[in-house]
Write a protein that holds these residues in place. Structure first.
Motif, mmCIF file in Angstrom:
data_model
loop_
_atom_site.group_PDB
_atom_site.id
_atom_site.type_symbol
_atom_site.label_atom_id
_atom_site.label_comp_id
_atom_site.label_asym_id
_atom_site.label_seq_id
_atom_site.Cartn_x
_atom_site.Cartn_y
_atom_site.Cartn_z
ATOM 1 N N LEU A 191 -3.044 -13.162 30.469
ATOM 2 C CA LEU A 191 -1.809 -12.382 30.467
ATOM 3 C C LEU A 191 -1.977 -11.098 31.269
ATOM 4 O O LEU A 191 -1.067 -10.678 31.990
ATOM 5 N N ASP A 192 -3.158 -10.494 31.157
ATOM 6 C CA ASP A 192 -3.436 -9.263 31.904
ATOM 7 C C ASP A 192 -3.492 -9.541 33.407
ATOM 8 O O ASP A 192 -3.029 -8.725 34.213
ATOM 9 N N MET A 193 -4.016 -10.703 33.796
ATOM 10 C CA MET A 193 -4.061 -11.066 35.211
ATOM 11 C C MET A 193 -2.654 -11.231 35.776
ATOM 12 O O MET A 193 -2.355 -10.770 36.889
ATOM 13 N N VAL A 194 -1.775 -11.869 35.013
ATOM 14 C CA VAL A 194 -0.383 -12.021 35.450
ATOM 15 C C VAL A 194 0.278 -10.656 35.584
ATOM 16 O O VAL A 194 0.994 -10.391 36.562
ATOM 17 N N ASP A 195 0.030 -9.789 34.615
ATOM 18 C CA ASP A 195 0.589 -8.435 34.657
ATOM 19 C C ASP A 195 0.154 -7.686 35.909
ATOM 20 O O ASP A 195 0.968 -7.057 36.599
ATOM 21 N N ARG A 196 -1.130 -7.731 36.199
ATOM 22 C CA ARG A 196 -1.669 -6.990 37.347
ATOM 23 C C ARG A 196 -1.157 -7.562 38.671
ATOM 24 O O ARG A 196 -0.841 -6.817 39.596
ATOM 25 N N THR A 197 -1.077 -8.882 38.758
ATOM 26 C CA THR A 197 -0.570 -9.498 39.986
ATOM 27 C C THR A 197 0.890 -9.127 40.215
ATOM 28 O O THR A 197 1.299 -8.805 41.341
ATOM 29 N N ALA A 198 1.693 -9.149 39.148
ATOM 30 C CA ALA A 198 3.104 -8.769 39.255
ATOM 31 C C ALA A 198 3.242 -7.310 39.661
ATOM 32 O O ALA A 198 4.103 -6.952 40.479
ATOM 33 N N GLU A 199 2.367 -6.461 39.121
ATOM 34 C CA GLU A 199 2.425 -5.040 39.455
ATOM 35 C C GLU A 199 2.071 -4.805 40.916
ATOM 36 O O GLU A 199 2.732 -4.013 41.611
ATOM 37 N N VAL A 200 1.039 -5.495 41.407
ATOM 38 C CA VAL A 200 0.653 -5.343 42.828
ATOM 39 C C VAL A 200 1.766 -5.837 43.736
ATOM 40 O O VAL A 200 2.088 -5.209 44.757
ATOM 41 N N LEU A 201 2.397 -6.957 43.370
ATOM 42 C CA LEU A 201 3.480 -7.509 44.183
ATOM 43 C C LEU A 201 4.659 -6.548 44.265
ATOM 44 O O LEU A 201 5.153 -6.235 45.369
ATOM 45 N N THR A 202 5.141 -6.077 43.122
ATOM 46 C CA THR A 202 6.305 -5.184 43.127
ATOM 47 C C THR A 202 5.986 -3.839 43.772
ATOM 48 O O THR A 202 6.830 -3.274 44.482
#
Length: 342
Positions: free
Chosen positions: A322-333
């Protein structure tokens, strides 16, 4: 047939044109059924008249209606119920996986639009392609026996069809579904040579035959133009870069991978930008930078999200995923936000 639909779309719907073209098609069909040798021009004329008549008839009748018996709501509920650290992550993942952008933060939507990444939020063949690639990788453990190949073909096409119809069966996702079906059917006959352009024209003909009115959809037009650019221009641009010696070397060749992504983006833009400029009156200045950053991150984010969803069903999804998804979404946005302010 494709040319007939395009010409009919330019002429416009008309009961008279539909009747005349249908009558001429019947005459040509009778001519072909006779013992005389008519040759290819007469056969081409028959397909042209069929396409012309199909569009005019569909325009008058209002076109076919598709009643979808199920939806992606259970998938949305699963995504939005996952305990992500950032509230916006669930809404972004839901938009990317199901196409539902109703809960997406306006600031994120604006960043995607201004950076030229709106096509990523619009559910398209890109999303289905990522899901298809993930499924193919997971099913590769079945081996390469004839039975395993047939099982993979049935499983991937069935799941792709369910996803397409559950998310609304948009023109670009239907196009991707047809590509998958044709490619999987071709995999059952490895001795036959497969041509990419033949796959494109076959999918185009089938989709227009099912719904001739879709020729007027911007998503349909842009989707096929993008694929035409990939099949024709991309191989030329890709080969400008010296090829790596082997498969492992090419994966480790970072400049080569960057050039490959750039060639892919340029090929799509060359074929879609003129139409997009006419339809929407805009042209993304930083499309190359946007795609180089956003496409790999989007692919990673969707893949991570699907793995989390699979693990979440039995309640086994670890917090680190879940943390990996969060970080990837944050980098993308964040990346798209920076580009949108340039």
């Amino acid at each position: 047939m494709v040319v007939g639909v395009i010409v009919a779309a330019g002429v416009g719907p008309s009961p008279v044109a539909a009747s005349i073209s249908l009558g001429l098609a019947c005459i040509v069909l009778l001519l072909l059924a006779s013992k005389r040798r008519c040759g290819y021009p007469v056969a081409y004329a028959l397909f042209f008249l069929c396409g012309f008549s199909a569009f005019c008839s569909a325009s008058i009748a209002g076109g076919p209606r598709l009643d979808i018996p199920f939806s992606a709501r259970p998938v949305s509920e699963l995504i939005l119920g996952m305990p992500f650290a950032h509230e916006s992550t669930g809404d972004l993942v839901n938009a990317l996986v199901t196409g539902d952008r109703s809960g997406l933060d306006p600031g994120i939507s604006r960043a995607f639009r201004l950076s030229g990444a709106s096509h990523i939020l619009a559910l398209s063949g890109l999303h289905l392609g990522i899901i298809y690639a993930l499924m193919s990788s997971l099913l590769s453990v079945c081996g390469n026996s004839p039975a395993a190949i047939r099982f993979r073909c049935i499983a991937t096409t069935t799941c792709a069809a369910l996803y397409t119809f559950a998310t609304g069966a948009g023109p670009s996702t239907v196009r991707a579904l047809l590509f998958i079906c044709i490619n999987e059917a071709a995999s059952l006959h490895p001795d036959r040579k497969k041509d990419s352009l033949s796959v494109l024209w076959t999918a185009l003909t089938v989709q227009l035959a099912a719904n001739p009115l879709i020729i007027g959809s911007a998503g349909f037009q842009l989707s096929y133009l993008a694929m035409l650019g990939i099949f024709t221009c991309y191989p030329i641009l890709r080969d400008f870069y010296p090829k790596a010696g082997g498969k492992i070397a090419s994966r480790l060749d970072l400049p080569g991978r960057i050039w490959n992504s750039a060639a892919l983006s340029i090929s799509c833009q060359l074929f879609t930008a003129p139409l997009a400029a006419v339809l929407f009156g805009t042209f993304p200045k930083y499309f190359l930078l946007t795609n180089l950053i956003a496409l790999p991150l989007t692919e990673l984010l969707i893949t991570e999200s699907l793995v989390c969803m699979i693990l979440q069903l039995p309640g086994l999804c670890p917090a680190v995923m879940l943390d990996m998804v969060d970080r990837t979404a944050e980098v993308l946005t964040s990346s798209l936000g920076i580009i949108s302010r340039m």
